[in-house]
Design a protein around this motif. Structure first.
Motif, PDB file in Angstrom:
ATOM      1  N   PRO A 176       0.839  -1.214   0.000  1.00 20.01           N
ATOM      2  CA  PRO A 176       0.000   0.000   0.000  1.00 20.01           C
ATOM      3  C   PRO A 176       0.862   1.248   0.000  1.00 20.01           C
ATOM      4  N   TRP A 177       0.415   2.237  -0.792  1.00 24.34           N
ATOM      5  CA  TRP A 177       1.194   3.474  -0.956  1.00 24.34           C
ATOM      6  C   TRP A 177       0.334   4.688  -0.663  1.00 24.34           C
ATOM      7  N   ILE A 178      -0.818   4.829  -1.252  1.00 22.76           N
ATOM      8  CA  ILE A 178      -1.614   6.049  -1.117  1.00 22.76           C
ATOM      9  C   ILE A 178      -3.055   5.651  -0.851  1.00 22.76           C
ATOM     10  N   ARG A 179      -3.732   6.482  -0.078  1.00 22.76           N
ATOM     11  CA  ARG A 179      -5.171   6.315   0.120  1.00 22.76           C
ATOM     12  C   ARG A 179      -5.773   7.701   0.237  1.00 22.76           C
ATOM     13  N   HIS A 180      -6.669   8.026  -0.686  1.00 23.41           N
ATOM     14  CA  HIS A 180      -7.316   9.348  -0.708  1.00 23.41           C
ATOM     15  C   HIS A 180      -8.815   9.171  -0.690  1.00 23.41           C
ATOM     16  N   ALA A 181      -9.492  10.061  -0.021  1.00 21.44           N
ATOM     17  CA  ALA A 181     -10.951  10.157  -0.088  1.00 21.44           C
ATOM     18  C   ALA A 181     -11.283  11.271  -1.051  1.00 21.44           C
ATOM     19  N   LEU A 182     -12.134  10.978  -1.983  1.00 20.73           N
ATOM     20  CA  LEU A 182     -12.458  11.959  -3.019  1.00 20.73           C
ATOM     21  C   LEU A 182     -13.949  12.233  -3.006  1.00 20.73           C
ATOM     22  N   ALA A 183     -14.272  13.488  -3.204  1.00 15.76           N
ATOM     23  CA  ALA A 183     -15.663  13.887  -3.377  1.00 15.76           C
ATOM     24  C   ALA A 183     -15.813  14.336  -4.822  1.00 15.76           C
ATOM     25  N   LEU A 184     -16.690  13.681  -5.520  1.00 12.62           N
ATOM     26  CA  LEU A 184     -16.845  13.955  -6.946  1.00 12.62           C
ATOM     27  C   LEU A 184     -18.214  14.561  -7.215  1.00 12.62           C
ATOM     28  N   PRO A 185     -18.263  15.649  -7.961  1.00 14.79           N
ATOM     29  CA  PRO A 185     -19.569  16.222  -8.291  1.00 14.79           C
ATOM     30  C   PRO A 185     -20.273  15.315  -9.312  1.00 14.79           C
ATOM     31  N   ALA A 186     -21.577  15.583  -9.483  1.00 16.67           N
ATOM     32  CA  ALA A 186     -22.337  14.821 -10.478  1.00 16.67           C
ATOM     33  C   ALA A 186     -21.757  15.052 -11.864  1.00 16.67           C
ATOM     34  N   ARG A 187     -21.513  13.966 -12.562  1.00 19.52           N
ATOM     35  CA  ARG A 187     -20.949  14.003 -13.927  1.00 19.52           C
ATOM     36  C   ARG A 187     -19.647  14.799 -13.967  1.00 19.52           C
ATOM     37  N   GLY A 188     -18.882  14.786 -12.870  1.00 18.46           N
ATOM     38  CA  GLY A 188     -17.636  15.535 -12.806  1.00 18.46           C
ATOM     39  C   GLY A 188     -16.443  14.635 -12.625  1.00 18.46           C
ATOM     40  N   SER A 189     -15.233  15.177 -12.691  1.00 20.20           N
ATOM     41  CA  SER A 189     -14.014  14.394 -12.575  1.00 20.20           C
ATOM     42  C   SER A 189     -13.004  15.106 -11.699  1.00 20.20           C
ATOM     43  N   ARG A 190     -12.016  14.347 -11.231  1.00 22.08           N
ATOM     44  CA  ARG A 190     -10.913  14.872 -10.431  1.00 22.08           C
ATOM     45  C   ARG A 190      -9.632  14.298 -10.952  1.00 22.08           C
ATOM     46  N   ARG A 191      -8.626  15.150 -11.042  1.00 22.94           N
ATOM     47  CA  ARG A 191      -7.287  14.709 -11.449  1.00 22.94           C
ATOM     48  C   ARG A 191      -6.467  14.620 -10.175  1.00 22.94           C
ATOM     49  N   VAL A 192      -5.903  13.446  -9.906  1.00 27.03           N
ATOM     50  CA  VAL A 192      -5.182  13.221  -8.651  1.00 27.03           C
ATOM     51  C   VAL A 192      -3.736  12.903  -8.985  1.00 27.03           C
ATOM     52  N   ALA A 193      -2.831  13.710  -8.442  1.00 21.62           N
ATOM     53  CA  ALA A 193      -1.405  13.440  -8.597  1.00 21.62           C
ATOM     54  C   ALA A 193      -0.974  12.518  -7.472  1.00 21.62           C
ATOM     55  N   LEU A 194      -0.329  11.425  -7.853  1.00 23.68           N
ATOM     56  CA  LEU A 194       0.026  10.416  -6.859  1.00 23.68           C
ATOM     57  C   LEU A 194       1.401  10.681  -6.237  1.00 23.68           C
ATOM     58  N   GLY A 195       2.104  11.692  -6.727  1.00 30.30           N
ATOM     59  CA  GLY A 195       3.382  12.021  -6.086  1.00 30.30           C
ATOM     60  C   GLY A 195       4.496  11.089  -6.501  1.00 30.30           C
ATOM     61  N   PRO A 196       5.689  11.385  -6.132  1.00 34.82           N
ATOM     62  CA  PRO A 196       6.812  10.531  -6.526  1.00 34.82           C
ATOM     63  C   PRO A 196       6.700   9.172  -5.835  1.00 34.82           C
ATOM     64  N   PRO A 197       6.776   8.102  -6.620  1.00 34.23           N
ATOM     65  CA  PRO A 197       6.653   6.777  -6.010  1.00 34.23           C
ATOM     66  C   PRO A 197       7.906   6.447  -5.204  1.00 34.23           C
ATOM     67  N   PRO A 198       7.730   5.702  -4.173  1.00 29.19           N
ATOM     68  CA  PRO A 198       8.897   5.375  -3.339  1.00 29.19           C
ATOM     69  C   PRO A 198       9.813   4.347  -3.973  1.00 29.19           C
ATOM     70  N   ARG A 199       9.308   3.640  -4.930  1.00 27.43           N
ATOM     71  CA  ARG A 199      10.113   2.606  -5.579  1.00 27.43           C
ATOM     72  C   ARG A 199       9.575   2.360  -6.984  1.00 27.43           C
ATOM     73  N   THR A 200      10.326   1.534  -7.702  1.00 24.47           N
ATOM     74  CA  THR A 200       9.826   1.102  -9.015  1.00 24.47           C
ATOM     75  C   THR A 200       8.958  -0.136  -8.835  1.00 24.47           C
ATOM     76  N   GLY A 201       8.228  -0.473  -9.860  1.00 26.97           N
ATOM     77  CA  GLY A 201       7.434  -1.701  -9.801  1.00 26.97           C
ATOM     78  C   GLY A 201       6.023  -1.488 -10.323  1.00 26.97           C
ATOM     79  N   LEU A 202       5.185  -2.452  -9.990  1.00 33.71           N
ATOM     80  CA  LEU A 202       3.815  -2.465 -10.496  1.00 33.71           C
ATOM     81  C   LEU A 202       2.965  -1.510  -9.683  1.00 33.71           C
ATOM     82  N   LEU A 203       2.392  -0.514 -10.349  1.00 32.64           N
ATOM     83  CA  LEU A 203       1.490   0.449  -9.727  1.00 32.64           C
ATOM     84  C   LEU A 203       0.069  -0.032  -9.964  1.00 32.64           C
ATOM     85  N   HIS A 204      -0.646  -0.201  -8.858  1.00 28.71           N
ATOM     86  CA  HIS A 204      -2.024  -0.661  -8.952  1.00 28.71           C
ATOM     87  C   HIS A 204      -2.899   0.365  -8.263  1.00 28.71           C
ATOM     88  N   VAL A 205      -3.825   0.961  -9.020  1.00 30.34           N
ATOM     89  CA  VAL A 205      -4.728   1.995  -8.500  1.00 30.34           C
ATOM     90  C   VAL A 205      -6.139   1.436  -8.524  1.00 30.34           C
TER      91      VAL A 205
END
Lengths: 304, 613
Positions: free
Chosen positions: B263-292
């Motif tokens: 586990p790396w990141i956990r965010h709570a997001l509030a999304l408007p109706a028919r809306g979107s959010r762009r989330v920057a995940l920040g510099p990863p601590p390591r290389t490898g498989l990123l699973h969102v």
């Protein structure tokens, strides 16, 4: 100078035929010497002694029969059989019916037969003339020819005279007999699709003038066998202009054949009555075959 | 049995009456000249006989001609027995990702399958069925068959894919198949309304359309990008994700990200109706498989997660082999631009001393105007301006003023690289294409067009041939495009081959260098160079037996497919009669025989007419 037509071309082919055949016709003798013997009319000069007659002052003593003078002590003159030419009149029907139907070849065959008879007559040391009978004008005729060159004149006359118009053949023959009473042989070439009763007076007129009459019928294939050449519909007489609807059923064709045979029988009977000669041929028979076949059968031509 | 495809064509037989009337009229009016009516007038034709119609040869030929034309016009055919009785049902079943949406009565796909069962049950037992699966491409799942057991088995084996849909090609395929069978119908079972199918009105009118589904409360990951500059520190890598709410009401979701299952990141997001959010995940601590992944329950689960790869960025380690000080200076200036670059320069004699040393993986060897054959080993090889006559990077002559005019934008080497049209070189060699390479960039000079950059893999090593001579001295602004291209080539050469994952969206084919071997279920891999296509989202492996496998990371990142809300289910029956095809399966068309007979009769009629005419 006219260009050569089909008649001229046909005339050029008749030389061999005329050279081996002779024309034997009756009719009044002409005035010029010829090869035809006329017994019963002794002449002062000749080749064949036929009879003797008493000397009359003025007779040519060269023909005195000296043998009989020596034996019988009588002055007798030799009389010779007359040998005269016969003027052959080739009378060609050039009415519209002779060219109908156009692809039947009836006019071509009749023209060629007329030329052939003219050539044979001249080769037989007869005189010949060609007469083209049309309904709209006076008959067109050549002069009397005694040499082979006359055939060219006959051919040119044929090429210059296309068939057409209506012709009363009987009347035309009668008028010709009236204008040319000198007699001779009359060779009438026609399809004879006329009432025999209207034809007979013309034939009789020729006979009265001393013509030996030969009726030479030339039918087209459409005349002889209409089923092969005609179609059902309305028939149109090219001379009278009359029309007649007809359906070419087998029954109709059979009736036509019977009527044609009866008509030809009437023409034959007419010829018999008028002491003329009758024969019939069809246009798709080659003319040389007609001459050496049918005409030889009736004795008009004979081999030399 | 003889049947007629155009029975109204029988009206053409009325022409026979016209022929008889014309013949009678022609006979009445046909005037034939004869020499004399002397004998004909003595033949009186009775009125009845005069009107009787008597056909002659021409009439018979014309009558046969008309009958032959009419016969061809009605298009008779003999219905064949092959393939079963006439009629049938061609079914298009939508197997796209949106058919996984869970409705109150179950998945949309299961509802469609039940509807299909009902349709098939209503058919006569001998009526054939064709099954077409409509996913990212149409696929005939079952050819025309009357075997209901086999149909049931195939239906049971079908499952919706994780891909977007291309419905129109599948419907057109079904319409074409149905047109070949008289009386066959087409049924479409999908969650899309007819207007969204991408079909023409005439095509829609020929199909019975059933739309299934209503639920629209879906939140999806619609984009996942990893920006890793070449040779950068891990801290310079950026990952970004876009979360979109397709529901008509606001939603709150939880965004979780892990690296190699840690586990790396956990965010709570509030999304408007028919809306979107762009989330920057920040510099990863390591290389490898990123699973969102997105937490919470929504209509469609497959678009709630996405995978990507955080690449390792080895430092740039270059061994330059050159006899030229100018080249050494140029390559030194180039390597200096990389954050962690290391350069060693040797001449050819120095290279010979290293001949017994195994090449180190990650070290890129750059040859300046020489092309010794690279032996077995690790590390990439770059041949800069190889001399004419060499066998490794064949070249012809040296040219002046070369400019790049074309490039392969899809090649991994050029990913993220812009401005290639500005790449110029004062001097370049005219490269030829070696057997192991493909052209990535093409240049043109006054004399010719030729490959400018050729890359490939041979004997386990990546190789590249660069036509241009590097300009001496520091990198200037004019030489910047060439410098960037050279750096990108060095980066590609430095990457290890076997471990590079293949990242792609589901349903979209991607070409990758070399071969990848067979894929596991859910992934297709064919060809050389390989084309990889993922039908299932998630992490897959491809590879040959005995060789290291490669990761395939597939995600459904498709806004259209994730917008699963519908206006409601409905049925739109076909408004057009099933089309008939002249060359239908199992039919023997006879009309052309009639036309051929008519042509022969026409020739014969003309001949008879010309002879009689």
């Amino acid at each position: 100078m006219t260009a050569g037509g089909p008649a001229r071309a046909a005339a050029a082919r008749l030389g061999a035929l005329a050279a081996r055949l002779g024309l034997h016709v009756g009719g009044r003798m002409g005035v010029r010497p010829g090869e035809r013997r006329f017994p019963g009319r002794p002449q002062p000069s000749g080749l064949e002694v036929e009879s003797h007659s008493a000397y009359v002052p003025g007779d040519d003593l060269r023909h005195l029969d000296w043998n009989l003078l020596g034996r019988l002590d009588a002055l007798l003159m030799r009389r010779f059989t007359a040998e005269r030419e016969v003027v052959v009149h080739v009378l060609l029907d050039a009415s519209a019916s002779m060219a109908t139907p156009g692809d039947d070849g009836k006019w071509t065959a009749a023209s060629e037969l007329a030329l052939a008879l003219g050539a044979i007559a001249i080769a037989s040391r007869h005189a010949a003339r060609l007469v083209v009978l049309r309904g709209d004008t006076e008959p067109r005729a050549t002069t009397v020819h005694r040499r082979r060159a006359g055939l060219v004149a006959m051919a040119d006359l044929l090429d210059a005279t296309p068939p057409g118009d209506a012709l009363d053949l009987g009347r035309a023959l009668g008028e010709y007999a009236h204008r040319h009473p000198e007699g001779g042989a009359a060779l009438v070439i026609s399809d004879f699709l006329v009432e025999p009763a209207r034809l007979e007076p013309g034939v009789a007129a020729l006979r009265r003038r001393g013509y030996a009459v030969y009726l030479l019928q030339m039918l087209g294939r459409a005349d002889a066998e209409p089923g092969r050449a005609l179609a059902s519909g309305v028939l149109h007489d090219v001379e009278s202009g009359d029309t007649h609807p007809v359906a070419l059923t087998p029954d109709v064709l059979a009736r036509y054949a019977a009527l044609l045979a009866a008509h030809q029988g009437e023409l034959c009977a007419l010829a018999t009555r008028q002491r003329a000669t009758w024969t019939s041929s069809v246009s798709d028979t080659p003319v040389p075959a007609v001459v050496t076949g049918e005409l030889a059968r009736i004795g008009l031509v004979r081999g030399r | 049995m003889l049947e007629l495809a155009n029975p109204l064509g029988l009206l053409a037989l009325a022409s026979v009456g016209v022929l008889i009337a014309l013949t009678l009229l022609a006979r009445r009016t046909r005037i034939t000249p004869v020499a004399s009516l002397l004998l004909w007038k003595r033949i009186q034709v009775p009125p009845v006989e005069r009107q009787r119609f008597r056909p002659d040869l021409l009439f018979v030929l014309r009558l046969l001609l008309l009958l032959a034309l009419a016969g061809g016009y009605v298009r008779p055919y003999v219905a064949g027995t092959a393939g079963g009785a006439a009629g049938g049902l061609a079914v298009v079943l939508d197997v796209s990702a949106s058919m996984q949406v869970r409705e109150a009565e179950g998945r949309r796909f299961d509802t469609a399958r039940r509807r299909l069962d009902a349709l098939v049950s209503a058919l006569p037992a001998d009526s054939p069925v064709l099954l077409v699966a409509a996913g990212y491409r149409p696929r005939v799942a079952l050819r025309w068959t009357t075997d209901r057991t086999r149909l049931a088995e195939r239906l049971a084996a079908l499952d919706p894919l994780d891909t977007p849909t291309a419905l129109a090609p599948a419907v057109r395929l079904a319409l074409g198949e149905a047109a070949r069978r008289p009386g066959a119908r087409v049924a479409v079972l999908t969650d899309l309304p007819p207007a969204a199918g991408g079909l023409a009105p005439a095509e829609l009118a020929a199909a019975d359309w059933t739309a299934i589904g209503r639920r629209g409360d879906n939140v999806a990951l619609t984009a996942l990008t990893v920006d890793a500059p070449p040779f950068a520190e891990p801290a310079d890598v950026r990952a970004e994700v876009v979360v979109r709410n397709f529901a008509t009401v606001p939603r709150a979701v939880t965004l979780e990200a892990s690296l190699d299952d840690v586990p790396w990141i956990r965010h709570a997001l509030a999304l408007p109706a028919r809306g979107s959010r762009r989330v920057a995940l920040g510099p990863p601590p390591r290389t490898g498989l990123l699973h969102v992944r997105l937490g919470g329950d929504d209509a469609l689960a497959v678009d709630d997660q996405a995978v990507a790869w955080i690449p390792s960025q080895p430092p740039l380690d270059v061994l330059a082999v050159t006899e030229s000080d100018a080249f050494a200076a140029a390559i030194r200036a180039l390597v200096a631009t990389a954050p962690r670059g290391h350069l060693e320069v040797v001449n050819q004699a120095g290279l010979s001393e290293r001949a017994g040393v195994t090449a180190v993986a990650g070290v890129v060897t750059v040859f300046d105007r020489m092309a010794p054959p690279g032996g077995d080993g690790a590390g990439g090889l770059l041949y800069v301006a190889p001399p004419p006559g060499n066998t490794v990077c064949p070249s012809a002559r040296v040219l002046d003023d070369a400019s790049v005019v074309d490039w392969d934008a899809g090649h991994p080497l050029l990913v993220g690289l812009n401005g290639l049209e500005a790449v110029e070189a004062a001097r370049a060699v005219q490269l030829a294409l070696p057997p192991w390479g493909v052209p990535v960039a093409t240049a043109a000079s006054r004399r010719a067009a030729y490959p400018f950059l050729v890359v490939g893999e041979a004997r386990g090593r990546r190789r590249a041939c660069l036509a241009a001579e590097l300009p001496p001295g520091p990198v200037t602004s004019d030489a910047m495009p060439l410098a960037l291209l050279t750096l990108a080539t060095l980066r590609w050469l430095a990457e290890p081959i076997a471990d590079e994952p293949i990242t792609l969206p589901t349903g979209v084919p991607r070409r990758v260098p070399g071969t990848v071997g067979a894929g596991e279920p859910g992934v297709l891999a064919v060809g050389d160079p390989a084309v990889v296509l993922a039908e299932r989202a998630g992490v897959h492996r491809v590879g040959r037996a005995g060789e290291p496998t490669r990761l395939v990371l597939a995600s459904l990142l498709d806004e259209t497919e994730s917008d699963v809300g519908r206006d409601g289910a409905g049925t739109w029956p076909a408004s057009a009669a099933p089309a008939r095809h002249d060359a239908a399966h199992g039919q023997s068309e006879l009309s052309w025989w009639f036309y051929a007979a008519a042509a022969a009769l026409l020739a014969l009629e003309w001949l008879v007419w010309s002879v009689a005419g």
